[in-house]
Write an enzyme that holds these catalytic residues in place. Structure first.
Site, PDB file in Angstrom:
ATOM      1  N   SER A 148     -12.582  26.900  -2.047  1.00  0.00           N
ATOM      2  CA  SER A 148     -12.829  25.683  -2.595  1.00  0.00           C
ATOM      3  C   SER A 148     -14.193  24.947  -1.958  1.00  0.00           C
ATOM      4  O   SER A 148     -14.464  25.025  -0.766  1.00  0.00           O
ATOM      5  CB  SER A 148     -11.764  24.295  -2.500  1.00  0.00           C
ATOM      6  N   TYR A 161      -4.624  19.924   2.474  1.00  0.00           N
ATOM      7  CA  TYR A 161      -5.499  20.816   1.552  1.00  0.00           C
ATOM      8  C   TYR A 161      -6.725  21.420   1.976  1.00  0.00           C
ATOM      9  O   TYR A 161      -6.667  22.798   1.929  1.00  0.00           O
ATOM     10  CB  TYR A 161      -5.694  20.319  -0.004  1.00  0.00           C
ATOM     11  N   LYS A 165      -8.089  25.652   2.576  1.00  0.00           N
ATOM     12  CA  LYS A 165      -9.271  26.115   1.950  1.00  0.00           C
ATOM     13  C   LYS A 165     -10.038  26.682   2.809  1.00  0.00           C
ATOM     14  O   LYS A 165     -10.859  27.679   2.611  1.00  0.00           O
ATOM     15  CB  LYS A 165      -9.808  25.148   0.911  1.00  0.00           C
TER      16      LYS A 165
END
Length: 259
Positions: A148, A161, A165
């Site tokens: 990401s 998060y 990533k």
């Protein structure tokens, strides 16, 4: 037909980016297997869409955070098609939440799915590719992980998060080194803001959506299908045979727009 007769597996393949990749890969001649977490109806509709496009596909339910799901997924591909050529690690979650009161359960689950799941799945895929050995072209397989833009930038409500990533990106860099001698290429794609179930509630805020669109030089948010071409490029030995350990931003230019 860049992936003609290749066997391609994708995690989180029933919806969003994973489904877009699966359908496009089938149109390029690949035989498809999709992993899904719980939505049986979406998984079956994805399989039907692939078959309607002239492809072959199966769907297997599995929690990617569990190592046994990885070995089962790869085994199902070998049973169905006899081999595995391309593995796309896509499954991920992002339950938006503030940092100071982030529930421990949310942190643990996000890491388990996004990072641990990527590790187990890629490891199982790589073992099968090594077992098969190199083909006449010197390649044994290709692994592509969906990281990401969040691997490179922060997010106020993504403190759990973004590290996962970044970890997925790092995993592809390290596996590129570990698996190069086996003829396996490992690369990452880094999507920007793509319209999927993972962010539909966050982008329901019209002001926020307009702000995000204004930051993108191409003037629109991404669609799942926007990731398909880059993934197929990286999966193709013909086009990307000398590409490994690379990361490809697919963000409409958002990352470079600092003004």
């Amino acid at each position: 037909m860049l992936l003609k007769d290749k066997v391609l597996l994708v995690t989180g393949g029933s919806k969003g980016i994973g489904r877009g990749i699966a359908v496009a890969a089938a149109r390029h001649g690949a035989k498809i297997g999709i992993n899904f977490a719980g939505d049986e109806a979406s998984a079956q509709s994805a399989v039907e869409e692939i078959k309607a496009a002239g492809g072959q596909a199966f769907a297997l339910r599995g929690d990617v955070s569990k190592p046994e799901s990885a070995t089962a997924f790869v085994a199902a591909a070998v049973e169905a098609y006899g081999r595995l050529d391309v593995f796309v690690n896509n499954a991920g979650i992002c339950p938006f939440h503030g940092f100071l009161d982030m529930p421990v359960e949310t942190v643990d689950r996000t890491i388990a799915v996004n990072l641990n799941g990527a590790y187990y799945m890629c490891q199982a895929a790589a073992n099968q590719m090594v077992k098969q050995g190199k083909g006449a072209n010197g390649f044994a397989g290709s692994i592509v992980a969906v990281s990401s833009i969040s691997a490179l930038v922060g997010g106020e409500y993504q403190t759990h998060y973004t590290p996962t990533k970044a970890g997925v990106l790092s995993l592809m860099q390290s596996t590129a080194i570990a698996l190069g001698k086996h003829g396996i290429r490992c690369n990452a794609v880094l999507p920007g803001t793509i319209l999927t179930d993972i962010n539909k509630d966050d982008l329901a805020d019209l002001k926020k959506r307009e702000y995000m669109e204004a930051r993108i030089p191409l003037g629109r948010l991404g669609q799942p299908e926007d990731l398909a071409g880059p993934v197929i490029f990286l999966a193709s030995d013909e086009l990307a045979g000398y590409v490994t350990g690379a990361s490809l931003l697919v963000d409409g230019g958002m990352f470079v727009n600092l003004q």
